[in-house]
Design a protein around this motif. Structure first.
Motif, PDB file in Angstrom:
ATOM      1  N   GLY A 169       0.714  -1.085   0.003  1.00 34.77           N
ATOM      2  CA  GLY A 169      -0.227  -0.067   0.073  1.00 34.77           C
ATOM      3  C   GLY A 169       0.995   1.344  -0.106  1.00 34.77           C
ATOM      4  N   TYR A 170       0.116   2.277  -0.095  1.00 37.55           N
ATOM      5  CA  TYR A 170       0.838   3.716  -0.252  1.00 37.55           C
ATOM      6  C   TYR A 170       0.131   4.752   0.860  1.00 37.55           C
ATOM      7  CZ  TYR A 170       1.970   8.326  -1.872  1.00 37.55           C
ATOM      8  OH  TYR A 170       2.054   9.591  -2.063  1.00 37.55           O
ATOM      9  N   TRP A 171       1.022   5.201   1.614  1.00 38.81           N
ATOM     10  CA  TRP A 171       0.477   6.225   2.525  1.00 38.81           C
ATOM     11  C   TRP A 171       0.789   7.460   2.110  1.00 38.81           C
ATOM     12  CZ3 TRP A 171      -1.977   4.929   7.080  1.00 38.81           C
ATOM     13  CH2 TRP A 171      -1.932   3.398   7.441  1.00 38.81           C
ATOM     14  N   GLY A 172      -0.528   8.415   2.023  1.00 39.78           N
ATOM     15  CA  GLY A 172      -0.521   9.690   1.093  1.00 39.78           C
ATOM     16  C   GLY A 172      -0.070  10.769   2.418  1.00 39.78           C
ATOM     17  N   MET A 188     -13.258  22.383  -4.027  1.00 39.91           N
ATOM     18  CA  MET A 188     -13.241  23.510  -3.139  1.00 39.91           C
ATOM     19  C   MET A 188     -14.583  24.135  -3.090  1.00 39.91           C
ATOM     20  SD  MET A 188     -10.205  23.112  -1.639  1.00 39.91           S
ATOM     21  CE  MET A 188     -10.155  24.559  -0.456  1.00 39.91           C
ATOM     22  N   LYS A 189     -15.203  23.922  -2.272  1.00 37.76           N
ATOM     23  CA  LYS A 189     -16.431  24.449  -2.180  1.00 37.76           C
ATOM     24  C   LYS A 189     -16.571  25.848  -1.304  1.00 37.76           C
ATOM     25  CE  LYS A 189     -19.027  20.186  -2.449  1.00 37.76           C
ATOM     26  NZ  LYS A 189     -20.010  19.392  -1.871  1.00 37.76           N
ATOM     27  N   PRO A 190     -17.221  26.904  -1.817  1.00 37.25           N
ATOM     28  CA  PRO A 190     -17.020  28.237  -1.082  1.00 37.25           C
ATOM     29  C   PRO A 190     -17.750  27.799   0.375  1.00 37.25           C
ATOM     30  CG  PRO A 190     -18.104  28.386  -2.800  1.00 37.25           C
ATOM     31  CD  PRO A 190     -18.094  27.036  -2.731  1.00 37.25           C
ATOM     32  N   ASN A 191     -16.811  28.434   1.506  1.00 34.28           N
ATOM     33  CA  ASN A 191     -17.045  28.489   2.999  1.00 34.28           C
ATOM     34  C   ASN A 191     -17.452  27.011   3.320  1.00 34.28           C
ATOM     35  OD1 ASN A 191     -17.485  31.227   2.819  1.00 34.28           O
ATOM     36  ND2 ASN A 191     -19.544  31.438   2.109  1.00 34.28           N
ATOM     37  N   ALA A 192     -16.809  25.926   2.890  1.00 35.69           N
ATOM     38  CA  ALA A 192     -16.851  24.696   3.559  1.00 35.69           C
ATOM     39  C   ALA A 192     -15.657  24.640   4.611  1.00 35.69           C
ATOM     40  CB  ALA A 192     -16.477  23.801   2.279  1.00 35.69           C
ATOM     41  N   ALA A 193     -16.328  23.852   5.908  1.00 39.57           N
ATOM     42  CA  ALA A 193     -15.056  23.741   6.592  1.00 39.57           C
ATOM     43  C   ALA A 193     -14.171  22.744   6.332  1.00 39.57           C
ATOM     44  CB  ALA A 193     -16.009  23.118   7.892  1.00 39.57           C
ATOM     45  N   ALA A 194     -12.953  23.029   6.363  1.00 35.75           N
ATOM     46  CA  ALA A 194     -11.726  22.181   6.132  1.00 35.75           C
ATOM     47  C   ALA A 194     -11.448  21.208   7.203  1.00 35.75           C
ATOM     48  CB  ALA A 194     -10.685  23.102   5.473  1.00 35.75           C
ATOM     49  N   THR A 195     -10.879  20.095   6.800  1.00 35.95           N
ATOM     50  CA  THR A 195      -9.921  19.083   7.988  1.00 35.95           C
ATOM     51  C   THR A 195      -9.144  18.593   7.355  1.00 35.95           C
ATOM     52  OG1 THR A 195     -10.347  17.516   9.252  1.00 35.95           O
ATOM     53  CG2 THR A 195     -11.610  17.140   6.992  1.00 35.95           C
ATOM     54  N   ARG A 196      -8.183  18.189   7.915  1.00 36.09           N
ATOM     55  CA  ARG A 196      -6.989  17.666   7.577  1.00 36.09           C
ATOM     56  C   ARG A 196      -6.974  16.315   7.298  1.00 36.09           C
ATOM     57  NH1 ARG A 196      -3.195  21.355   6.342  1.00 36.09           N
ATOM     58  NH2 ARG A 196      -1.468  19.597   5.645  1.00 36.09           N
ATOM     59  N   VAL A 197      -6.771  15.409   6.395  1.00 38.71           N
ATOM     60  CA  VAL A 197      -6.802  14.012   6.379  1.00 38.71           C
ATOM     61  C   VAL A 197      -5.514  13.664   5.720  1.00 38.71           C
ATOM     62  CG1 VAL A 197      -9.306  14.030   6.254  1.00 38.71           C
ATOM     63  CG2 VAL A 197      -8.225  13.765   4.105  1.00 38.71           C
ATOM     64  N   PHE A 198      -5.295  12.454   5.934  1.00 38.94           N
ATOM     65  CA  PHE A 198      -4.175  11.721   5.246  1.00 38.94           C
ATOM     66  C   PHE A 198      -4.878  10.418   4.815  1.00 38.94           C
ATOM     67  CE2 PHE A 198      -3.865  10.395   9.268  1.00 38.94           C
ATOM     68  CZ  PHE A 198      -3.298   8.803   9.299  1.00 38.94           C
ATOM     69  N   SER A 199      -4.270   9.445   3.766  1.00 44.75           N
ATOM     70  CA  SER A 199      -4.748   8.427   3.165  1.00 44.75           C
ATOM     71  C   SER A 199      -3.807   7.199   3.384  1.00 44.75           C
ATOM     72  CB  SER A 199      -5.472   8.733   1.778  1.00 44.75           C
ATOM     73  OG  SER A 199      -4.160   8.767   1.145  1.00 44.75           O
ATOM     74  N   GLY A 295       7.667   3.723   6.463  1.00 40.52           N
ATOM     75  CA  GLY A 295       8.655   4.725   6.097  1.00 40.52           C
ATOM     76  C   GLY A 295       8.720   6.113   6.456  1.00 40.52           C
ATOM     77  N   TRP A 296       7.621   6.565   7.168  1.00 42.01           N
ATOM     78  CA  TRP A 296       7.569   7.728   8.062  1.00 42.01           C
ATOM     79  C   TRP A 296       8.641   7.769   9.045  1.00 42.01           C
ATOM     80  CZ3 TRP A 296       1.391   8.151   8.587  1.00 42.01           C
ATOM     81  CH2 TRP A 296       0.771   8.433   7.730  1.00 42.01           C
ATOM     82  N   LYS A 297       8.873   8.954   9.610  1.00 41.97           N
ATOM     83  CA  LYS A 297       9.693   9.051  10.660  1.00 41.97           C
ATOM     84  C   LYS A 297       9.265  10.065  11.679  1.00 41.97           C
ATOM     85  CE  LYS A 297      14.399   8.470   8.551  1.00 41.97           C
ATOM     86  NZ  LYS A 297      13.941   8.297   7.137  1.00 41.97           N
ATOM     87  N   MET A 298       9.467   9.297  12.944  1.00 43.47           N
ATOM     88  CA  MET A 298       8.915   9.921  13.936  1.00 43.47           C
ATOM     89  C   MET A 298      10.222  10.697  14.707  1.00 43.47           C
ATOM     90  SD  MET A 298       6.546  10.389  16.106  1.00 43.47           S
ATOM     91  CE  MET A 298       5.464   9.166  15.992  1.00 43.47           C
ATOM     92  N   VAL A 299       9.996  12.321  14.765  1.00 44.95           N
ATOM     93  CA  VAL A 299      11.283  13.224  15.030  1.00 44.95           C
ATOM     94  C   VAL A 299      10.939  13.773  16.322  1.00 44.95           C
ATOM     95  CG1 VAL A 299      12.623  15.000  14.206  1.00 44.95           C
ATOM     96  CG2 VAL A 299      11.724  13.361  12.692  1.00 44.95           C
ATOM     97  N   TYR A 300      11.789  13.665  17.265  1.00 49.42           N
ATOM     98  CA  TYR A 300      11.690  14.348  18.695  1.00 49.42           C
ATOM     99  C   TYR A 300      12.547  15.546  18.837  1.00 49.42           C
ATOM    100  CZ  TYR A 300       8.639  11.198  21.595  1.00 49.42           C
ATOM    101  OH  TYR A 300       7.552  10.677  22.162  1.00 49.42           O
ATOM    102  N   MET A 301      12.289  16.711  18.909  1.00 52.92           N
ATOM    103  CA  MET A 301      13.101  17.711  19.143  1.00 52.92           C
ATOM    104  C   MET A 301      12.958  18.422  20.622  1.00 52.92           C
ATOM    105  SD  MET A 301      12.902  19.576  15.466  1.00 52.92           S
ATOM    106  CE  MET A 301      14.101  20.965  15.982  1.00 52.92           C
TER     107      MET A 301
END
Length: 449
Positions: A169-172, A188-199, A295-301
């Motif tokens: 699979g592929y993580w977007g 993109m609909k006018p005045n539509a409430a946006a949310t952040r998603v990944f897939s 393949g993602w990386k967790m980064v602590y600063m």
């Protein structure tokens, strides 16, 4: 020669000519406080190192625990995708040629899939949408659940990459998506409430064919991953970064969707895990990172000031303890020096008074130590001196008395003889013969014939 002269005089200048009290204090400080100071510094440094190592391990364990929780959460979406991947009925529906089918038959197939997805979304609040982008042109477009992947969509690099990802699979990336739109088809609909998603995207190959018939897409709310990060303490910056360097989620909310700092990304990109120190304008950080299975990386600063906070507290407490110990040691040294010097002073005063002729006899220093023994020896010497002085003085007096007595015994007859001689001469001079006869008739002194 001058250097040799000064080296020869150095012991006298530094030690021999100094008073006993300063020498005692210095010797105590060197013998007691210096080892205490060195031991204290060593223990503080050792404790600081142990605390720093323990803090590093704590943050490392915290990151590994978060990685485990993140892996567990992401694996649930992979397991969910497997339910569709191994669905033979879905395989048949997606590959069937509907060119000769009625609209009712096509709608019935789509409705069965849509109802299945709706039930799933009802119980899975972390999912925003479950969609299949099919390649069968005879199937109706029933967006957002079933959507035809036209040429424009199929030409997108991310879509092609997802279709080529195979079983893993592929993580977007995360994207802001208005309500009612899909990950691959953002309207993109006018005045539509946006949310952040990944897939999470899985090409539907159904094993046997090895030729994708569609792309399964699970749209996942970024807030679900943020909930895992929000449980961590706020003393560190945490970033979940995809292979290209874009931030998937973070507890630094303003950084969502932006790229990780380029110097940091360049350091972590070639490696799966590690740590290093990094300085930037707003402070000095320790960076710890580790890679997830996808393949993602967790980064602590972690700010170095926070990392060393406990170390700094330990060092300050250690230095305070050393300072208090030093003051306490100096006070004790001064007290014991005074006790020693007070007894020495008594003895020195006795010697000074003896030098001035005043001899005192008696025990002035108590105890059995060297000073008391010295005082008793000095007292014995004083007694002997007093005895000798008294003896000589008495003998001299007796001698003088004897001399005076002898002289007196000589003076008395001589005085009488002189008196009578004077009377005789006076008698002769005045013609008194009786006085002269009396003198001639008197006995002569044996001392003065």
């Amino acid at each position: 020669m001058r250097i040799k002269f000064w080296l020869e005089r150095l012991p006298d200048a530094l030690f021999n000519n100094a008073k006993l009290r300063p020498k005692l204090i210095i010797s105590y400080l060197v013998a007691v406080f210096l080892p205490l100071l060195l031991t204290g510094i060593f223990l503080v440094l050792k404790a600081n190192r142990m605390i720093e190592d323990q803090t590093n391990r704590t943050f490392g364990v915290s990151m590994q625990q978060l990685l485990y929780n993140m892996e567990t959460r992401l694996s649930t979406y992979e397991e969910l995708a497997n339910h569709f991947y191994f669905d033979t009925a879905l395989n048949t529906d997606l590959q069937k040629d509907y060119s000769q089918s009625s609209a009712l038959e096509i709608v019935t197939v789509e409705e069965a899939f849509i109802q299945r997805v709706k039930v799933l979304l009802k119980f899975k609040n972390d999912l925003r949408a479950v969609s299949i982008y099919f390649l069968n042109p005879t199937l109706y477009n029933a967006a957002p659940y079933l959507a035809f992947a036209d040429k424009d969509m199929a030409a997108r690099p991310s879509f092609r990459q997802a279709m080529a990802s195979g079983y893993k699979g592929y993580w977007g990336k995360t994207v802001p998506v208005p309500n009612g739109s899909l990950y691959w088809d953002v309207n993109m609909k006018p005045n539509a409430a946006a949310t952040r998603v990944f897939s999470y995207n899985r090409p539907l190959e159904f094993y046997s064919e090895r030729q994708p018939v569609g792309l399964l897409t699970l749209e996942i709310k970024e807030s679900e991953l943020y909930q895992l990060l929000s449980k961590e303490s706020g003393d560190k910056n945490i970033f979940l970064v995809e292979p290209g360097g874009e931030i998937i989620t973070s507890n630094v909310r303003e950084r969502l969707g932006t790229a990780l700092d380029q110097p940091v990304f360049q350091r972590i990109a070639p490696h799966s895990a590690g740590e290093f120190l990094w300085r930037q304008a707003d402070g000095h950080y320790k960076v710890m990172y580790s890679q997830l299975k996808n393949g993602w990386k967790m980064v602590y600063m972690i700010p170095v000031n926070r990392l060393l906070e406990e170390t700094r507290d330990m060092r300050n407490h250690g230095l305070l303890f050393i300072l208090v110990s030093m003051i306490f040691s100096v006070v004790l040294i001064a007290i014991f020096s005074n006790l020693i010097m007070s007894r020495m002073t008594v003895l020195l005063k006795r010697i000074q008074r003896m030098k001035n002729g005043e001899i005192e006899v008696g025990q002035f220093v108590r105890g059995n130590d060297e000073i008391a023994v010295l005082d008793r020896s000095f007292n014995q010497m004083a007694e002997q001196m007093k005895y000798l002085i008294d003896e000589v003085y008495t003998l001299n007096i007796k001698k003088k008395e004897a001399e005076l007595t002898a002289l007196q015994s000589q003076i008395n007859p001589h005085f009488l003889y002189n008196t009578l001689s004077t009377v005789s001469w006076l008698g002769r001079k005045t013609g008194t013969s009786k006085c002269a006869k009396l003198w001639r008739a008197s006995p002569r002194s044996t001392a003065f014939p």
